[in-house]
Write a protein that holds these residues in place. Structure first.
Motif, PDB file in Angstrom:
ATOM      1  N   LEU A 272      -0.494  10.875  -8.444  1.00 41.03           N
ATOM      2  CA  LEU A 272      -1.400   9.861  -7.910  1.00 41.03           C
ATOM      3  C   LEU A 272      -2.008  10.329  -6.598  1.00 41.03           C
ATOM      4  CD1 LEU A 272       0.180   6.271  -8.247  1.00 41.03           C
ATOM      5  CD2 LEU A 272      -1.799   7.199  -9.445  1.00 41.03           C
ATOM      6  N   THR A 273      -3.325  10.309  -6.525  1.00 37.47           N
ATOM      7  CA  THR A 273      -4.047  10.496  -5.267  1.00 37.47           C
ATOM      8  C   THR A 273      -5.115   9.407  -5.220  1.00 37.47           C
ATOM      9  OG1 THR A 273      -5.664  12.023  -6.214  1.00 37.47           O
ATOM     10  CG2 THR A 273      -3.671  12.990  -5.266  1.00 37.47           C
ATOM     11  N   CYS A 274      -5.736   9.227  -4.080  1.00 35.26           N
ATOM     12  CA  CYS A 274      -6.765   8.188  -4.015  1.00 35.26           C
ATOM     13  C   CYS A 274      -8.004   8.640  -4.778  1.00 35.26           C
ATOM     14  CB  CYS A 274      -7.086   7.816  -2.575  1.00 35.26           C
ATOM     15  SG  CYS A 274      -8.112   8.995  -1.680  1.00 35.26           S
ATOM     16  N   ARG A 275      -8.797   7.680  -5.203  1.00 35.16           N
ATOM     17  CA  ARG A 275      -9.981   7.983  -6.014  1.00 35.16           C
ATOM     18  C   ARG A 275     -10.951   8.901  -5.270  1.00 35.16           C
ATOM     19  NH1 ARG A 275      -9.925   4.888 -10.500  1.00 35.16           N
ATOM     20  NH2 ARG A 275      -8.576   3.034 -10.467  1.00 35.16           N
ATOM     21  N   ARG A 276     -11.096   8.670  -3.981  1.00 33.08           N
ATOM     22  CA  ARG A 276     -12.043   9.478  -3.209  1.00 33.08           C
ATOM     23  C   ARG A 276     -11.617  10.941  -3.185  1.00 33.08           C
ATOM     24  NH1 ARG A 276     -12.415  11.241   2.041  1.00 33.08           N
ATOM     25  NH2 ARG A 276     -14.535  11.500   2.869  1.00 33.08           N
ATOM     26  N   CYS A 277     -10.342  11.212  -2.898  1.00 30.75           N
ATOM     27  CA  CYS A 277      -9.859  12.602  -2.872  1.00 30.75           C
ATOM     28  C   CYS A 277      -9.945  13.234  -4.252  1.00 30.75           C
ATOM     29  CB  CYS A 277      -8.423  12.648  -2.353  1.00 30.75           C
ATOM     30  SG  CYS A 277      -8.263  12.361  -0.568  1.00 30.75           S
ATOM     31  N   ASN A 278      -9.584  12.466  -5.261  1.00 30.25           N
ATOM     32  CA  ASN A 278      -9.620  12.965  -6.633  1.00 30.25           C
ATOM     33  C   ASN A 278     -11.033  13.400  -6.999  1.00 30.25           C
ATOM     34  OD1 ASN A 278      -9.279  13.486  -9.342  1.00 30.25           O
ATOM     35  ND2 ASN A 278      -8.326  11.529  -9.833  1.00 30.25           N
ATOM     36  N   ASN A 279     -11.999  12.528  -6.781  1.00 25.52           N
ATOM     37  CA  ASN A 279     -13.378  12.819  -7.179  1.00 25.52           C
ATOM     38  C   ASN A 279     -14.019  13.893  -6.301  1.00 25.52           C
ATOM     39  OD1 ASN A 279     -13.211  10.875  -9.191  1.00 25.52           O
ATOM     40  ND2 ASN A 279     -13.973   9.238  -7.867  1.00 25.52           N
ATOM     41  N   GLU A 280     -13.865  13.754  -4.990  1.00 26.28           N
ATOM     42  CA  GLU A 280     -14.533  14.684  -4.077  1.00 26.28           C
ATOM     43  C   GLU A 280     -13.961  16.087  -4.186  1.00 26.28           C
ATOM     44  OE1 GLU A 280     -14.869  15.187   0.720  1.00 26.28           O
ATOM     45  OE2 GLU A 280     -15.341  13.206  -0.114  1.00 26.28           O
ATOM     46  N   HIS A 281     -12.635  16.207  -4.239  1.00 27.50           N
ATOM     47  CA  HIS A 281     -12.029  17.530  -4.325  1.00 27.50           C
ATOM     48  C   HIS A 281     -12.276  18.173  -5.686  1.00 27.50           C
ATOM     49  CE1 HIS A 281      -8.943  16.716  -0.876  1.00 27.50           C
ATOM     50  NE2 HIS A 281     -10.207  16.718  -0.476  1.00 27.50           N
ATOM     51  N   GLY A 282     -12.353  17.349  -6.723  1.00 29.35           N
ATOM     52  CA  GLY A 282     -12.662  17.904  -8.038  1.00 29.35           C
ATOM     53  C   GLY A 282     -14.033  18.562  -8.055  1.00 29.35           C
ATOM     54  N   ARG A 283     -14.978  17.934  -7.338  1.00 31.71           N
ATOM     55  CA  ARG A 283     -16.352  18.427  -7.312  1.00 31.71           C
ATOM     56  C   ARG A 283     -16.533  19.591  -6.349  1.00 31.71           C
ATOM     57  NH1 ARG A 283     -19.961  16.878  -3.694  1.00 31.71           N
ATOM     58  NH2 ARG A 283     -18.680  15.074  -3.135  1.00 31.71           N
ATOM     59  N   THR A 284     -15.822  19.557  -5.214  1.00 34.47           N
ATOM     60  CA  THR A 284     -16.069  20.560  -4.174  1.00 34.47           C
ATOM     61  C   THR A 284     -15.050  21.695  -4.144  1.00 34.47           C
ATOM     62  OG1 THR A 284     -14.811  19.311  -2.519  1.00 34.47           O
ATOM     63  CG2 THR A 284     -17.173  18.828  -2.716  1.00 34.47           C
TER      64      THR A 284
ATOM     65  N   CYS B 259       0.848  -1.196   0.000  1.00 38.01           N
ATOM     66  CA  CYS B 259       0.000   0.000   0.000  1.00 38.01           C
ATOM     67  C   CYS B 259       0.881   1.243   0.000  1.00 38.01           C
ATOM     68  CB  CYS B 259      -0.911   0.016   1.226  1.00 38.01           C
ATOM     69  SG  CYS B 259      -2.327  -1.093   1.116  1.00 38.01           S
ATOM     70  N   VAL B 260       0.280   2.361  -0.337  1.00 41.43           N
ATOM     71  CA  VAL B 260       0.940   3.658  -0.206  1.00 41.43           C
ATOM     72  C   VAL B 260       0.030   4.553   0.623  1.00 41.43           C
ATOM     73  CG1 VAL B 260       2.171   3.448  -2.396  1.00 41.43           C
ATOM     74  CG2 VAL B 260      -0.066   4.568  -2.338  1.00 41.43           C
ATOM     75  N   ILE B 261       0.494   5.747   0.906  1.00 42.87           N
ATOM     76  CA  ILE B 261      -0.309   6.713   1.652  1.00 42.87           C
ATOM     77  C   ILE B 261      -0.739   7.810   0.692  1.00 42.87           C
ATOM     78  CG2 ILE B 261      -0.283   8.415   3.517  1.00 42.87           C
ATOM     79  CD1 ILE B 261       1.796   6.665   4.917  1.00 42.87           C
ATOM     80  N   CYS B 262      -2.041   8.056   0.627  1.00 39.93           N
ATOM     81  CA  CYS B 262      -2.540   9.123  -0.246  1.00 39.93           C
ATOM     82  C   CYS B 262      -1.986  10.453   0.243  1.00 39.93           C
ATOM     83  CB  CYS B 262      -4.063   9.142  -0.238  1.00 39.93           C
ATOM     84  SG  CYS B 262      -4.780  10.564  -1.111  1.00 39.93           S
ATOM     85  N   PRO B 263      -1.404  11.258  -0.635  1.00 41.21           N
ATOM     86  CA  PRO B 263      -0.823  12.544  -0.217  1.00 41.21           C
ATOM     87  C   PRO B 263      -1.828  13.507   0.397  1.00 41.21           C
ATOM     88  CG  PRO B 263      -0.150  11.970  -2.459  1.00 41.21           C
ATOM     89  CD  PRO B 263      -1.226  11.005  -2.070  1.00 41.21           C
ATOM     90  N   LEU B 264      -3.122  13.314   0.129  1.00 37.47           N
ATOM     91  CA  LEU B 264      -4.135  14.260   0.589  1.00 37.47           C
ATOM     92  C   LEU B 264      -4.845  13.817   1.865  1.00 37.47           C
ATOM     93  CD1 LEU B 264      -5.552  15.258  -2.888  1.00 37.47           C
ATOM     94  CD2 LEU B 264      -4.395  16.790  -1.298  1.00 37.47           C
ATOM     95  N   CYS B 265      -5.432  12.639   1.857  1.00 36.11           N
ATOM     96  CA  CYS B 265      -6.160  12.194   3.056  1.00 36.11           C
ATOM     97  C   CYS B 265      -5.262  11.461   4.040  1.00 36.11           C
ATOM     98  CB  CYS B 265      -7.344  11.320   2.672  1.00 36.11           C
ATOM     99  SG  CYS B 265      -6.898   9.740   1.900  1.00 36.11           S
ATOM    100  N   TRP B 266      -4.072  11.084   3.605  1.00 34.10           N
ATOM    101  CA  TRP B 266      -3.062  10.419   4.440  1.00 34.10           C
ATOM    102  C   TRP B 266      -3.546   9.050   4.937  1.00 34.10           C
ATOM    103  CZ3 TRP B 266       1.389  12.351   3.491  1.00 34.10           C
ATOM    104  CH2 TRP B 266       2.513  12.007   4.241  1.00 34.10           C
ATOM    105  N   GLN B 267      -4.387   8.400   4.149  1.00 32.85           N
ATOM    106  CA  GLN B 267      -4.864   7.057   4.456  1.00 32.85           C
ATOM    107  C   GLN B 267      -4.139   6.044   3.569  1.00 32.85           C
ATOM    108  OE1 GLN B 267      -7.224   6.478   6.988  1.00 32.85           O
ATOM    109  NE2 GLN B 267      -6.776   8.651   7.319  1.00 32.85           N
ATOM    110  N   GLU B 268      -3.942   4.838   4.115  1.00 31.97           N
ATOM    111  CA  GLU B 268      -3.325   3.774   3.323  1.00 31.97           C
ATOM    112  C   GLU B 268      -4.259   3.355   2.189  1.00 31.97           C
ATOM    113  OE1 GLU B 268      -1.892   0.402   5.396  1.00 31.97           O
ATOM    114  OE2 GLU B 268      -0.823   1.563   6.922  1.00 31.97           O
ATOM    115  N   LYS B 269      -3.693   3.217   1.007  1.00 24.89           N
ATOM    116  CA  LYS B 269      -4.470   2.821  -0.158  1.00 24.89           C
ATOM    117  C   LYS B 269      -3.679   1.808  -0.983  1.00 24.89           C
ATOM    118  CE  LYS B 269      -7.700   5.902   0.715  1.00 24.89           C
ATOM    119  NZ  LYS B 269      -9.108   5.540   1.042  1.00 24.89           N
ATOM    120  N   ASN B 270      -4.377   0.823  -1.529  1.00 26.06           N
ATOM    121  CA  ASN B 270      -3.712  -0.114  -2.422  1.00 26.06           C
ATOM    122  C   ASN B 270      -3.718   0.439  -3.841  1.00 26.06           C
ATOM    123  OD1 ASN B 270      -6.236  -0.750  -3.632  1.00 26.06           O
ATOM    124  ND2 ASN B 270      -6.619  -2.318  -2.070  1.00 26.06           N
ATOM    125  N   PHE B 271      -3.118  -0.285  -4.751  1.00 26.10           N
ATOM    126  CA  PHE B 271      -2.968   0.205  -6.114  1.00 26.10           C
ATOM    127  C   PHE B 271      -4.325   0.515  -6.747  1.00 26.10           C
ATOM    128  CE2 PHE B 271      -2.673  -0.550 -10.726  1.00 26.10           C
ATOM    129  CZ  PHE B 271      -1.698   0.377 -11.059  1.00 26.10           C
TER     130      PHE B 271
END
Length: 285
Positions: free
Chosen positions: A58-70, A26-38
């Motif tokens: 690379l950021t996690c899908r959740r941060c990518n989608n949510e921050h893009g919208r908000t 796993c890696v750590i998402c640079p934005l939410c700082w949560q462990e994420k797999n590939f």
């Protein structure tokens, strides 16, 4: 392939810093700082593509989608408003003529409202025209729709600047506690510290050394070091605007940067602001 290479680069950086993830691979998402797999990670533009961004990270899908919208949408709309005011676009508007609501575009060049017939009800259009012909219109109200929130615009600009620095320096930059304050501020709109208005800049008369999307400039004020991140924004009509943000530089006295920038912004106490050298050239993974 780019996703795989970036993911492995993240893994290598974490290992070099002796940062271990609980789950393997796993890696750590640079934005939410949560462990994420590939599979949880996704490519996104460091600077939103809608304002000309090309470099990716690379950021996690959740941060990518949510921050893009908000968040990112407010950065894009801010740039569109700026473009319209400079004479290269229109602003959406609503006209209120004796209670009749009409959708319109406001052209900053000719200072005229142009009614959008397809977006206006025929009844409102006909009634307002009749009032004009009958001389019943002495004034009307107009509302311009800017479609961006100032705080979210600033948060989006700080977010993009943080990602520029992460792209440049990696986890070694992000793990600094002062930098983590910025990361948490991006993710939690309820936080009020640090004051984003004192960290964001309007860049004027900037002559870029080359044709890059972003620049990282080491700077200092009263001996406190920080980074000025300068982002080039381009829109549909080819207009260019430079936006900037001041973010911490890890090291001694880094915890002073927020209060120092706030004090300088509020009181202009004569603190010196100097660029220490040429911008750091950006490299992509």
């Amino acid at each position: 392939m780019a996703n795989t290479q970036m993911f492995q680069k993240y893994r290598t950086q974490l290992s070099a810093l002796n940062i271990k993830t609980v789950a393997p691979e796993c890696v750590i998402c640079p934005l939410c700082w949560q462990e994420k797999n590939f599979g949880d990670m996704s490519l996104e533009h460091v600077v939103p593509q809608a304002i000309g961004g090309k470099a990716k990270i690379l950021t996690c899908r959740r941060c990518n989608n949510e921050h893009g919208r908000t968040l990112d949408v407010h950065l894009v709309h801010f740039q569109r408003v700026t473009e319209a005011i400079e004479g290269n676009g229109i602003l959406k508007a609503t006209l209120d003529i004796n209670g009749h609501k009409l959708a319109a575009n406001f052209d900053w060049n000719d200072r005229n409202f142009h009614v959008i017939s397809k977006a206006t009800s025929p009844d409102a259009s006909n009634a307002s025209q009749q009032d004009f012909r009958s001389g019943y219109v002495s004034s009307f109200k107009a509302s311009l729709h800017l479609n961006y929130d100032q705080n979210r615009f600033r948060t989006a600009l700080i977010r993009a600047s943080y990602l520029v620095l992460f792209q440049t320096f990696g986890y070694e930059y992000a793990i600094d506690e002062t930098v983590q304050i910025i990361r948490r501020r991006i993710n939690d709109p309820s936080l009020e510290y640090p004051n984003l208005a004192t960290l964001t800049l309007g860049i004027k008369d900037f002559i870029p050394p080359g044709d890059h999307q972003q620049y990282v400039v080491p700077a200092q004020m009263n001996g406190v070091r920080f980074f000025v991140v300068i982002i080039r924004a381009r829109l549909r009509h080819g207009s260019t605007r430079f936006l900037g943000a001041c973010l911490p530089c890890p090291g001694e006295r880094s915890d002073e940067v927020f209060e120092l920038l706030k004090k300088h912004a509020m009181h202009l106490d004569g603190a010196s602001f100097t660029f220490e050298g040429s911008p750091i050239q950006q490299t992509q993974f």
